[in-house]
Design a protein around this motif. Structure first.
Motif, PDB file in Angstrom:
ATOM      1  N   ALA A   1      -0.279 -15.098 -11.069  1.00 56.51           N
ATOM      2  CA  ALA A   1       0.319 -16.811 -11.821  1.00 56.51           C
ATOM      3  C   ALA A   1      -0.906 -17.530 -11.709  1.00 56.51           C
ATOM      4  N   LYS A   2      -0.861 -18.466 -13.289  1.00 55.71           N
ATOM      5  CA  LYS A   2      -2.374 -19.052 -13.239  1.00 55.71           C
ATOM      6  C   LYS A   2      -2.148 -20.487 -12.351  1.00 55.71           C
TER       7      LYS A   2
ATOM      8  N   ASN B   1      -7.487 -14.261 -13.025  1.00 52.91           N
ATOM      9  CA  ASN B   1      -5.875 -14.599 -12.755  1.00 52.91           C
ATOM     10  C   ASN B   1      -5.298 -12.927 -13.666  1.00 52.91           C
TER      11      ASN B   1
ATOM     12  N   THR C   1      -1.341 -12.207 -14.802  1.00 60.71           N
ATOM     13  CA  THR C   1       0.431 -12.844 -14.603  1.00 60.71           C
ATOM     14  C   THR C   1       1.111 -11.880 -14.482  1.00 60.71           C
ATOM     15  N   ASN C   2       1.982 -11.480 -13.505  1.00 56.49           N
ATOM     16  CA  ASN C   2       2.761 -10.366 -13.354  1.00 56.49           C
ATOM     17  C   ASN C   2       3.306 -10.640 -14.505  1.00 56.49           C
TER      18      ASN C   2
ATOM     19  N   SER D   1       4.339 -16.074  -7.612  1.00 58.65           N
ATOM     20  CA  SER D   1       4.667 -15.607  -9.380  1.00 58.65           C
ATOM     21  C   SER D   1       6.052 -15.919  -9.463  1.00 58.65           C
TER      22      SER D   1
ATOM     23  N   THR E   1       9.235 -11.924  -9.953  1.00 59.62           N
ATOM     24  CA  THR E   1       9.577 -11.435 -11.142  1.00 59.62           C
ATOM     25  C   THR E   1      11.077 -11.593 -11.250  1.00 59.62           C
TER      26      THR E   1
ATOM     27  N   MET F   1      11.758 -14.186 -15.126  1.00 63.14           N
ATOM     28  CA  MET F   1      10.842 -13.327 -16.081  1.00 63.14           C
ATOM     29  C   MET F   1      12.519 -12.356 -16.908  1.00 63.14           C
TER      30      MET F   1
ATOM     31  N   ALA G   1       5.045 -18.517 -11.771  1.00 66.86           N
ATOM     32  CA  ALA G   1       4.771 -18.293 -13.313  1.00 66.86           C
ATOM     33  C   ALA G   1       6.360 -19.262 -13.646  1.00 66.86           C
TER      34      ALA G   1
ATOM     35  N   GLU H   1       4.576 -21.192 -16.220  1.00 70.08           N
ATOM     36  CA  GLU H   1       3.941 -20.422 -17.657  1.00 70.08           C
ATOM     37  C   GLU H   1       5.269 -19.893 -18.382  1.00 70.08           C
TER      38      GLU H   1
ATOM     39  N   PHE I   1       5.254 -11.370 -21.123  1.00 75.92           N
ATOM     40  CA  PHE I   1       5.557 -11.269 -19.634  1.00 75.92           C
ATOM     41  C   PHE I   1       6.202  -9.899 -19.382  1.00 75.92           C
TER      42      PHE I   1
ATOM     43  N   THR J   1       0.522  -7.059 -18.938  1.00 77.65           N
ATOM     44  CA  THR J   1      -0.882  -7.291 -17.373  1.00 77.65           C
ATOM     45  C   THR J   1      -1.509  -5.597 -17.766  1.00 77.65           C
TER      46      THR J   1
END
Length: 820
Positions: free
Chosen positions: A439-440, A464, A466-467, A659, A661, A664, A680, A683, A796, A801
């Protein structure tokens, strides 16, 4: 629909039925209507395997004939979930199978339930790996997985007397219908013995490795089916077995007994996921597991390469090995061992190939969580690998001393072997050509804090990625009703290209569409309420707000803050029952496993269940708040939870979650994120806008400053904040103290100086919950936010990714596999 298409579908259904009935006769020697549900499931899987195998053979043939570069993704776990439903979706065969079986009076959904969740993973790390190999196949990328075939999963979790109880997860008791044993692909892995360099008559040095124990590694291959593209990649599971030439019955009684003991030791290597590493023996087994599957995988890759592609000088141009966290870090010295010891390559050439082959994903920003191994243990178990790591480290430190003359403190900070330990993250950075965060914010912290020294040494190595999550599992399969609604609105183009979900923004002010979205959510909430009633015999209100936190139970994920807030709300209602008129009915749901040796995490589970017992049996409050802990969290359970969620709890301390998940998965199903600016979440918030999520708590830089200055005081926060004071005191006395008090949790919070700042963030967290009421009471405003989250979730997707990995790290390209 044209007549020709209809006729083709009729023919395909008839052919499938015929194949199903023939397979039933062949497997079980009886008519299909005499089969049990388990036998019907096995019949269907074996029928579908015939379609999969055809594409699998075709895919591998294409890779060989077109000299494709191939990726091998090494991970200690792959949390696959059930495969039948997802494979049928990816093969575009679900509807025809459903209809074909319905003609026979068989409900395909009942067969889905017969499949066990494969015990090959535990949490986010393993689920990420599963999403990634799904995306590789669905994007047509030549990419395979490599892991261990665990006989038992982590454990099956039961809740008895409010406490977690672990029982064996014997997921293989009926076999694994999707695997193919490949005995002809066996390799040998060596442990222990003595390794040293012996001087030859001509003055040269030659490696001697003697007195070692040998384990046979036998692969079991699982097909990974791409989405509507005929591509089938491979997940290779390695099983530890006794070498055939070891099984002789000759010898003395003592020799036979020793062979029997050795057989048990070998079988233990792949017996269980994550052995308890609180003891020396447990740590040793974990280290053995890591080398076992890495060595087997690397040897297999090199053997395959030599047979198909020839000269090893081009190895890095044709092979990419990706290590998912540090568990497979020994791929670096193992590839060096194979190239130098077995293939006779000189060190510099082998090192150049190794570095350019291997890439590393880091999953933690907490230095204390980075994997290390005691030198004595490592050297005894893996003497040759230790020698290679010593050489890697010596050469690396020579370069560092040239770059930073006199800076021995820096040398100490980056040394792979230091303070009696082998540092696996340092090995992973030194021995790879790419290091990525997930993740950033995670990647930024890696470069500026956790791995600052290495970032200064290798400024171009860190990046980076991101997942992401696969929308095929977490939307198409888990939420077919929402998927159909999306199709109705924007066509089905998003199924192949999830970024097109953004087109849903055109409907954010369409009340008729939002009403349909609301009906889908209500249907899933009602279904989940029924599942909870059937599973644990407990009633919840499907009209309440479903507030869900599901993930591994760990202090940094702060489930304890969540349940302390429930205690706070309970106290509030008890003091002033009229407050219920101003509150939303809420159902707080938890799920997740605590590591067997992690006492504080297990005490947190006990607290959640104790609070649930009090709240759910108190008529003064249980019409407004309920608490549920769902045992034995799994992919299959998650597929029921995410579509039903209103609120997604993502409340880790900022700067601690790499991150995430689950954030997401909730987002993709329309839940609103309640979280910190961590992982994340940052983001997600940037994508949907702060008005469409609920953010609270310290920022990562504020947390870092507290750690740097040491100015945070748990006692101060406790003393100045009466709301914190009240709920924390109830860990020792009050309505929630049932089967003994929660002294250990109370003591932990203070003795660790509240290491994850629960006290500091508590009031901000309570205020964030108050915002939920205002947002939820604006019915169409809430639905609009839900839709905006779904619309932005495409970014996402793990497809995005993996496309970035393929382009920026692996340099692999998709294939177009057209079936004749």
């Amino acid at each position: 629909m044209s007549v020709s298409i209809i006729n083709k579908q009729i023919e395909e259904k008839a052919s499938l039925q015929k194949s199903f009935l023939k397979t039933a006769n062949m497997l079980f020697g009886k008519e299909w209507d005499e089969l049990t549900k388990e036998e019907l499931y096995q019949t269907l899987v074996n029928t579908i395997r015939q379609y999969v195998s055809e594409n699998w053979i075709m895919t591998n043939k294409y890779y060989a004939e077109h000299n494709c570069k191939e990726v091998y993704y090494f991970s200690i776990e792959f949390l696959l979930g059930r495969l039948l439903n997802s494979n049928l979706i990816n093969l575009d065969m679900k509807d025809i199978c459903k209809d074909a079986l319905a003609d026979l009076g068989i409900d395909i959904n009942e067969l889905f339930k017969q499949e066990p969740d494969a015990g090959l993973g535990n949490g986010g790390l393993g689920r990420l790996a599963a999403c990634f190999i799904d995306s590789m196949a669905s994007l047509g990328l030549p990419g395979h997985g490599c892991t261990i075939r665990y006989q038992y999963g982590l454990f099956e979790q039961k809740i008895i007397n409010n406490q977690q109880v672990e029982i064996p997860d014997n997921w293989l008791k009926n076999g694994f219908a999707w695997e193919y044993r490949k005995a002809d692909k066996e390799v040998r892995v060596n442990f222990g013995g003595n390794a040293y360099m012996a001087e030859q008559e001509d003055g040269s040095l030659k490696l001697v490795h003697e007195g070692y124990d040998t384990v046979s590694a036998v692969p079991y291959d699982v097909p990974i089916v791409g989405y509507h593209n005929n591509v089938v990649n491979t997940l290779r599971l390695w099983n530890a077995e006794v070498p055939k030439d070891y099984a002789s019955l000759s010898g003395t009684r003592e020799q036979l007994q020793e062979r029997l003991r050795q057989s048990y030791r070998i079988q233990a290597i792949t017996s269980c996921l994550y052995p308890d590493d609180s003891s020396y023996e447990g740590k040793l087994l974990r280290l053995t597991q890591e080398y076992f599957f890495v060595s087997a995988g690397v040897q297999s890759i090199v053997r395959h390469y030599k047979r198909r592609k020839g000269a090893l000088s081009a190895f890095a141009n044709q092979v990419a090995i990706h290590i998912n966290d540090t568990h497979p870090a020994m791929a670096i010295p193992e590839l060096m061992r194979v190239l130098v010891d077995v293939e006779g390559m000189d060190w510099e050439k082998a090192w150049n190939i190794t570095k350019n082959t291997i890439a590393y994903t880091n999953h933690t920003i907490m230095p204390e969580a980075l994997e290390t191994w005691p030198i004595d243990m490592f050297k005894k178990l893996l003497p040759r690998i230790y020698m290679i790591i010593e050489e890697i480290n010596a050469r690396f430190l020579d370069n560092i001393r040239k770059m930073y003359p006199g800076d021995e403190e820096r040398v100490r900070r980056v040394s792979i072997i230091q303070d009696g330990m082998v540092h696996m993250a340092r090995l992973s950075v030194v021995g790879s050509h790419s290091v990525n965060g997930v993740a950033k914010i995670h990647s930024d912290i890696l470069k500026s804090y956790s791995m600052k020294d290495f970032n200064e040494i290798y400024p171009k190595k860190f990046n980076n990625k991101t997942n992401g999550i696969t929308h095929r599992r977490w939307l198409i399969a888990a939420n077919p009703e929402l998927s159909s609604l999306i199709d109705e609105a924007i066509s089905d183009k998003w199924r192949r290209n999830p970024s097109r979900l953004i087109d849903l923004l055109d409907f954010k002010d369409d009340k008729a569409f939002l009403d349909k979205l609301d009906e889908v959510k209500k249907g899933h909430k009602l279904y989940l309420a029924g599942h909870i009633k059937r599973r644990i015999g407990f009633d919840i209100d499907p009209n309440s707000v479903y507030d869900i936190q599901v993930k591994r139970i760990h202090s940094y994920k702060r489930q304890i803050m969540n349940i302390l807030h429930v205690m706070y709300v309970y106290n509030w209602i008890k003091r002033d029952p009229s407050i219920k008129n101003q509150m939303l009915p809420r159902t707080f749901m938890f799920a997740g496993k605590a590591a067997p040796g992690y006492h504080i995490a297990k005490e947190t589970i006990r607290l959640i269940n104790t609070v649930a017992s009090v709240v759910n049996n108190d008529k003064d409050v249980n019409d407004h708040i309920r608490v549920v802990f769902l045992p034995n969290y799994s992919v299959t359970l998650a597929e029921k939870l995410f579509p039903a969620a209103d609120v997604s709890e993502q409340i880790s301390l900022a700067g601690k979650e790499a991150s995430g998940t689950s954030n997401m998965k909730f987002m993709m199903n329309g839940a609103i994120t309640l979280g910190t600016l961590d992982g994340a979440n940052v983001e997600i918030c940037d994508a949907v806008g702060e008005e469409n999520c609920i953010i609270f708590g310290l920022k990562a830089e504020e947390v870092m400053e507290y750690y740097k200055t040491g100015l945070y005081s748990a006692w101060t926060e406790y003393n100045v904040n009466p709301k914190v004071h009240d709920v924390v005191d109830q860990l020792l006395t009050g309505p929630f103290v049932g089967n003994g008090d929660f002294h250990d949790l109370h003591n932990y919070l203070f003795s660790s100086n509240d290491e994850y700042f629960v006290f500091k963030d508590f009031m901000s967290y309570c205020a964030a919950h108050s915002k939920i009421k205002a947002k939820y009471n604006d019915h169409y405003g809430w639905l609009k936010s839900s839709l905006i989250n779904i619309a932005h979730s495409g970014q996402f997707s793990s497809d995005r990714t993996i496309a970035e990995y393929a382009k920026d790290i692996w340099n692999v390209h998709p294939i177009n596999l057209i079936k004749e």
